[in-house]
Structures are given as C-alpha cells and as structure tokens.
Design an enzyme around this catalytic site. Structure first.
Site, PDB file in Angstrom:
ATOM      1  N   LYS A  22       0.490  -1.258  -0.076  1.00 45.04           N
ATOM      2  CA  LYS A  22       0.370   0.082   0.093  1.00 45.04           C
ATOM      3  C   LYS A  22       0.909   1.201   0.072  1.00 45.04           C
ATOM      4  O   LYS A  22       0.618   1.989  -1.168  1.00 45.04           O
ATOM      5  CB  LYS A  22      -0.550   0.391   1.252  1.00 45.04           C
ATOM      6  N   ASN A  23       1.863   0.938   0.870  1.00 47.30           N
ATOM      7  CA  ASN A  23       2.533   2.389   1.118  1.00 47.30           C
ATOM      8  C   ASN A  23       3.700   2.724  -0.268  1.00 47.30           C
ATOM      9  O   ASN A  23       4.098   4.059  -0.118  1.00 47.30           O
ATOM     10  CB  ASN A  23       3.304   2.535   2.250  1.00 47.30           C
ATOM     11  N   CYS A 116      -5.272   7.826   9.856  1.00 47.03           N
ATOM     12  CA  CYS A 116      -5.268   7.177  10.783  1.00 47.03           C
ATOM     13  C   CYS A 116      -5.358   8.408  12.105  1.00 47.03           C
ATOM     14  O   CYS A 116      -3.989   8.751  11.685  1.00 47.03           O
ATOM     15  CB  CYS A 116      -4.692   5.799  11.737  1.00 47.03           C
ATOM     16  N   ARG A 121       0.988  14.533  12.783  1.00 47.67           N
ATOM     17  CA  ARG A 121       1.378  13.958  11.814  1.00 47.67           C
ATOM     18  C   ARG A 121       1.622  15.045  11.230  1.00 47.67           C
ATOM     19  O   ARG A 121       1.287  15.295   9.641  1.00 47.67           O
ATOM     20  CB  ARG A 121       1.003  12.764  10.589  1.00 47.67           C
ATOM     21  N   ASP A 306       4.608   0.572  12.300  1.00 47.95           N
ATOM     22  CA  ASP A 306       2.982  -0.481  11.791  1.00 47.95           C
ATOM     23  C   ASP A 306       3.631  -1.711  11.883  1.00 47.95           C
ATOM     24  O   ASP A 306       2.487  -2.378  12.652  1.00 47.95           O
ATOM     25  CB  ASP A 306       3.335   0.044  10.505  1.00 47.95           C
ATOM     26  N   ARG A 398      -8.029  -0.713   4.700  1.00 45.97           N
ATOM     27  CA  ARG A 398      -7.707   0.339   3.610  1.00 45.97           C
ATOM     28  C   ARG A 398      -5.977  -0.457   3.889  1.00 45.97           C
ATOM     29  O   ARG A 398      -5.270   0.306   2.897  1.00 45.97           O
ATOM     30  CB  ARG A 398      -7.009   1.571   4.569  1.00 45.97           C
TER      31      ARG A 398
END
Length: 417
Positions: A22-23, A116, A121, A306, A398
């Site tokens: 995903k990232n 999230c 951030r 993560d 997600r």
C-alpha cells in the site's frame, strides 16, 4: 458498518502470497499524474486507500481504472490542479499528490489530509521543502495553495526528520523541472526506492533512493511506463504474527526478505523457526514463544512502527516480560485497550508498552482504532478462546486485501458481516 467474527484457538497453517505494498502503490499512483501517456501498474492491492487515490486521479482529469491487481492510467490530459476536501480526507497519503500536481501543473490547491489518528503528523516538513524548491505556499481557510515562483537551479534541501511522505513529495515536485535538487536526511524505506524506480523507468533522473542522500535532476517530461509494486512488508509481518501467536506455521511467498530483516530478528528472538529463500519465508512456532527484552520502533532499516502493534499482539501469550518502545507516533498505543479486553496484561508508560505474557485469553467485543491496531486486534482474537467480534474494520480494509479470505485459507475461522 462491517465487522469480523473470529473464533479463536485454531492453529494457523498454510501459504500466503504477499500483496503489493500500500505504502508503495499510493505515491506511485500520484507519480502516474506526471506521465505524458499511459501507466500500467501491476501488483497493486485492491484497497480502499487505492480506490481513493484512483478517485483523485480521475477528478484531476486522468482516465484511471483498476482490474484486479492491475491499474491502467491515461494521464495525457490533466484538466484540474485542485483536490477537494472530501477526497483529500479519505486517506493520509493524499498529501503526496501535492508534489505531483506541482510538478505537472506548477500550481496546486489541496487541504489537510485524513487518515488514522496516531498523533500529530504535521505536513510542515512538506511545505518547508516545497518553498525551498521555489514554490510559494499560502494557507487560507483550510486550503493550501502552492504556486511555482522559480525553478530550483541547484538546490540543497535538508529534512529535520527523515519523513517518508516529505521525501516522496520532494522527489515528485522536483522530477519534472529545470535544475538539480539534492535532498539530505531523506527517508530510506523500500517504498522510496520503488517510487524512484518507477520514475526512472519513465525517463526520470532520481539517484540515491534508499540512502539518506537523494539527487533529483529535473527532466522535461516522463513517458509511458509499466511497473510492478513491491510486496508489502507490513502485511508479511501480520501473517508472521498470526502464525506465531497461534502456534502455527506459514509460508510467505512473493516477498522481499531484505525489507523485513528487523521483523525477522524479533520473531527469531521469540523462538520462532524461520527459514528464508530468495522470495519466500517459512515461519514455524511449534514451541511456546519467549519474551523479547526490548524492541524500539525507528526509521528504516530499524523496526517499523507499523509492525509494532503486530509484534505486541504476538507477545501477549509469550513467556516472560517484553518491552516495546514507540518512537514515531505518540498515539500508536490506542489499540492496547482492545487487547486488554481479551485478557492481555499490558501496561503503558508514555511511549513504552510492557507486555506480561498470560497463559490464556478470552473472547471479547473489540473495535479497530486504526489500520495496524485493527490488524493486531484480529491477530489477538485468533489466539483467544471463544468467539470475538471486531467492528470498524473499514480501517483494516485501507491496508489489507481481503484479510478474512486469506486467514480462512490458513484454517482460521473468521467471517465478515
């Protein structure tokens, strides 16, 4: 709203093909905006965040569709340089579109991104760097309006912190330009290297990705490209955790073991048997798990933040006392209250979680606090006696492609309602 129903106490066993990251997919989708032609992206996971990125591309004037794990993007005609608030707030990574739009259009209007709630951030690092690249930045009424004032003929940018998102935005904003940008203290995550590889395949000139010094030499345009997304190292850690805590065994394939060395080291310390091949990893936990003295989350190549919730979920039945220190997000431990509902013995002191292993866990009604915290709740429920429910699984969706289907293939008893 959907939820998972999990019957715990079953040993997981089987094989898992690791989905695309995903990232990595999200910044590459943003980079597709820069292509003067067509992009074909393979191994792109079918996730709600990916669908949100596709919505943004279509809104900006691209023609974009996903068929299975392939995404097809025609970016020849971009008709818009602004992303509305409702699209920006669908995912945190939407901020990476700022650099891409600026590179393509020289002007962009966005709003603060969603995602999230893991603590502050701020995108200050992004905006500071954007200014150094020759763009003006004006914030008004929640909108962030950026406009090119000059080209960075020979610019040095230093990040105060090796932020992944800021590194991606700088690369994207500078790759179609006139001049040379050298970025110091860049993030070194594999997803950065994947983005640079995509851009370079299309005719870009990005050097040093994967190190703390990245050089970007601007080019006039990028051309049609075909690319495959790297495997998701956090998803790999999730299935390792699920197998370990249930005393099971799992074979992961289509994986890059170089990306998860820190995670493998932690599971080795817990007493798991791990064997790796070029593109596969086998984990067996046929003996009781042992405590880990101390693990600290940090930037790559250290232990990833993560994967922290997944490691903690693995340790709740380990013998002895384990300590996990979170150094990235101040609210990362929001999920721990959910694990306690199952009978886990975890105490939190600021950014330190102390995990006392217990002999057994019981069922409970749980809720996803965020993406990785939700995955940790599922892992812990798999190791608990009885039937647990986990709601708000939109967070999990997600980042995980059909998590319940894959777990069923590993002999878990789980269903989605």
């Amino acid at each position: 709203m959907s939820k998972y129903i999990v019957e715990g106490g079953h040993r997981l066993k089987g094989e898992v093909k690791i989905q695309g990251a995903k990232n990595s997919a999200l910044p590459i989708l943003a980079a597709a905006l820069l292509i003067s032609g067509n992009t074909v992206l393979h191994n792109c996971p079918d996730l709600s965040d990916v669908r949100a990125a596709i919505k943004i591309l279509n809104f900006l004037g691209c023609r974009c569709k996903q068929i299975g794990n392939d995404v097809y993007i025609d970016s020849e005609s971009v008709t818009c340089n602004a992303v509305p608030n409702e699209l920006m707030r669908e995912m945190r990574s939407s901020v990476v579109f700022l650099g891409a739009i600026l590179s393509r259009c020289s002007m962009a209007t966005v709003t603060a991104p969603g995602g999230c709630e893991l603590g502050p951030r701020p995108i200050d690092l992004h905006l500071k760097a954007i200014k150094e690249l020759g763009f003006s930045v004006n914030e008004n009424g929640g909108n962030i309006v950026c406009k090119r004032e000059r080209y960075p003929k020979d610019t040095e940018v230093s990040l105060d912190f090796p932020s992944v998102g800021a590194t991606e935005n700088i690369i994207l904003a500078a790759c179609i330009s006139k001049g040379r940008v050298v970025l110091h203290n860049a993030a070194k995550e594999p997803e950065i290297s994947d983005l640079a590889n995509f851009i370079n395949k299309a005719g870009g000139r990005v050097y040093g990705a994967g190190t703390d010094r990245v050089e970007i030499i601007g080019v006039n345009k990028l051309y049609s490209v075909e690319h495959s997304v790297i495997p998701d190292r956090i998803v790999a850690a999730t299935y390792m955790s699920a197998a370990a805590v249930t005393g099971g065994e799992v074979l992961l394939y289509d994986i890059d073991n170089n990306h998860i060395r820190a995670v493998v080291g932690a599971f080795n310390e817990m007493g798991c048997t791990i064997k790796t091949d070029k593109k596969s990893l086998f984990l067996s936990a046929d003996k009781p798990l042992y405590r880990i003295k101390t693990v600290r989350s940090t930037v790559y190549p250290g232990f990833p933040t993560d994967a922290g919730p997944l490691l903690v979920a693995s340790l709740i039945k380990a013998r002895g006392t384990s300590v996990f220190i979170e150094n990235i997000f101040e609210n990362r431990f929001n999920y721990i209250g959910e694990l306690r509902r199952l009978g886990a013995d975890i105490k939190v002191y600021n950014r330190v979680a102390v995990v006392e292993g217990v002999n057994s866990l019981h069922s409970a009604e749980l809720s996803c606090t965020d993406l990785r915290g939700g995955a940790a709740a599922v892992v812990a429920a798999l190791a608990s006696d009885g039937v647990s429910t986990i709601d708000k699984i939109c967070h999990i969706e997600r980042g995980y492609e059909s998590l319940e289907t894959t777990l069923k293939e590993l002999s878990a008893i789980i269903k989605k309602e």
